[in-house]
Design an enzyme around this catalytic site. Sequence first.
Site, PDB file in Angstrom:
ATOM      1  N   SER A 115       0.868  -1.168   0.078  1.00  0.00           N
ATOM      2  CA  SER A 115      -0.051   0.105  -0.082  1.00  0.00           C
ATOM      3  C   SER A 115       0.669   1.318   0.017  1.00  0.00           C
ATOM      4  O   SER A 115       1.784   1.400  -0.858  1.00  0.00           O
ATOM      5  CB  SER A 115      -0.914   0.044   1.210  1.00  0.00           C
ATOM      6  OG  SER A 115      -2.001   0.917   0.934  1.00  0.00           O
ATOM      7  N   ASP A 268      -9.836  -4.071  -5.823  1.00  0.00           N
ATOM      8  CA  ASP A 268      -8.666  -3.070  -5.104  1.00  0.00           C
ATOM      9  C   ASP A 268      -8.856  -1.783  -5.919  1.00  0.00           C
ATOM     10  O   ASP A 268      -8.671  -1.719  -7.156  1.00  0.00           O
ATOM     11  CB  ASP A 268      -7.350  -3.327  -4.947  1.00  0.00           C
ATOM     12  CG  ASP A 268      -6.397  -2.401  -4.088  1.00  0.00           C
ATOM     13  OD1 ASP A 268      -6.983  -1.576  -3.489  1.00  0.00           O
ATOM     14  OD2 ASP A 268      -5.218  -2.596  -4.336  1.00  0.00           O
ATOM     15  N   HIS A 298      -7.815  -4.925  -1.154  1.00  0.00           N
ATOM     16  CA  HIS A 298      -6.721  -4.205  -0.398  1.00  0.00           C
ATOM     17  C   HIS A 298      -6.510  -4.454   0.930  1.00  0.00           C
ATOM     18  O   HIS A 298      -7.648  -4.499   1.694  1.00  0.00           O
ATOM     19  CB  HIS A 298      -7.112  -2.470  -0.827  1.00  0.00           C
ATOM     20  CG  HIS A 298      -5.998  -1.656  -0.226  1.00  0.00           C
ATOM     21  ND1 HIS A 298      -5.044  -1.434  -1.219  1.00  0.00           N
ATOM     22  CD2 HIS A 298      -5.482  -1.039   0.710  1.00  0.00           C
ATOM     23  CE1 HIS A 298      -4.114  -0.781  -0.819  1.00  0.00           C
ATOM     24  NE2 HIS A 298      -4.287  -0.508   0.498  1.00  0.00           N
TER      25      HIS A 298
END
Length: 298
Positions: A115, A268, A298
């Site tokens: 991320s 995501d 995610h």
Amino acid sequence: LPACRDSKLFIKDLHFDEVPVRIYLPRVPSASKRRGVIFIHGGCGMFGSIRCYERICRYIARKSDSVVVSVGYRLCPEYKYPAQTLDCLTATVHFLKTAENYGVDPGRIIVCGDSAGGTFTATVCQELVNRRDIPKIRAQVLIYPFLQGLNFNLPSHQKNAFNPFLSRERAVHFILKYLSKDCSMKEAVLAGSHVPESMNLKYSKWINPELIPEIFKVGYKPPLPTSFLPQVHKETKELLKTRLSPLLAEDAVVCRLPDTCIITCQHDVLRDEGLLYKQRLEDNNVKVTWYHVEEGFH
């Protein structure tokens, strides 16, 4: 989790040039120097910690027989952007210079992050391409990274706009928070009003729904035209800098990046950023391994 005893690892809390790190060293002696992994955790620069990623770092160290360095960069809002990237850069440079002290081959060190940690990983690798005083990073691993703040209307943004863990709206909210900006600008940024037409034209060769494979564009609808808002652009210029949007780096930088592994997830909002970076790297003859998690989010 605190650092505690592990039957297969020595675990130490240290500081690399004042940046807190936790290092995981396999207990079994090695006949040759080991590989090194610098791990940068996610959390949009505001959340997460060394402790939160204790299990994953132990797992990587044990399974790959590598020395893992987990970076405890400072978090905002207490420490303003770009303190987070600078801490990751500092820790990486320190480890590259001192790797042999930990039984690591300086030529076999990778940087890895998930991320926002993937953002910091990509940025660190870009900022080090011209350094000649330290060993080259062997590879980078980007796990569902955030890579650009130019366009929040790509197919994955539309398709996964309301996913509960990281919605499209929440992603932009967190980014503005990370930059210490007024979140009332969120709707304008989502619409793309923060980007002047000249920049949209310049970067359309790299950030464009037409570059996304057809299989990922089912149901995609081009967004309606929007008006440019100069004041919003002025307040959010950091969104369009390569330190936060490594996808906007020039080819002269991208072509010198190390071998790359990119992991994307089907469900995501950031999926397409990974796909676009994969394409950019391949266009610049960088070796890329891509792993797509069909049922992942995610």
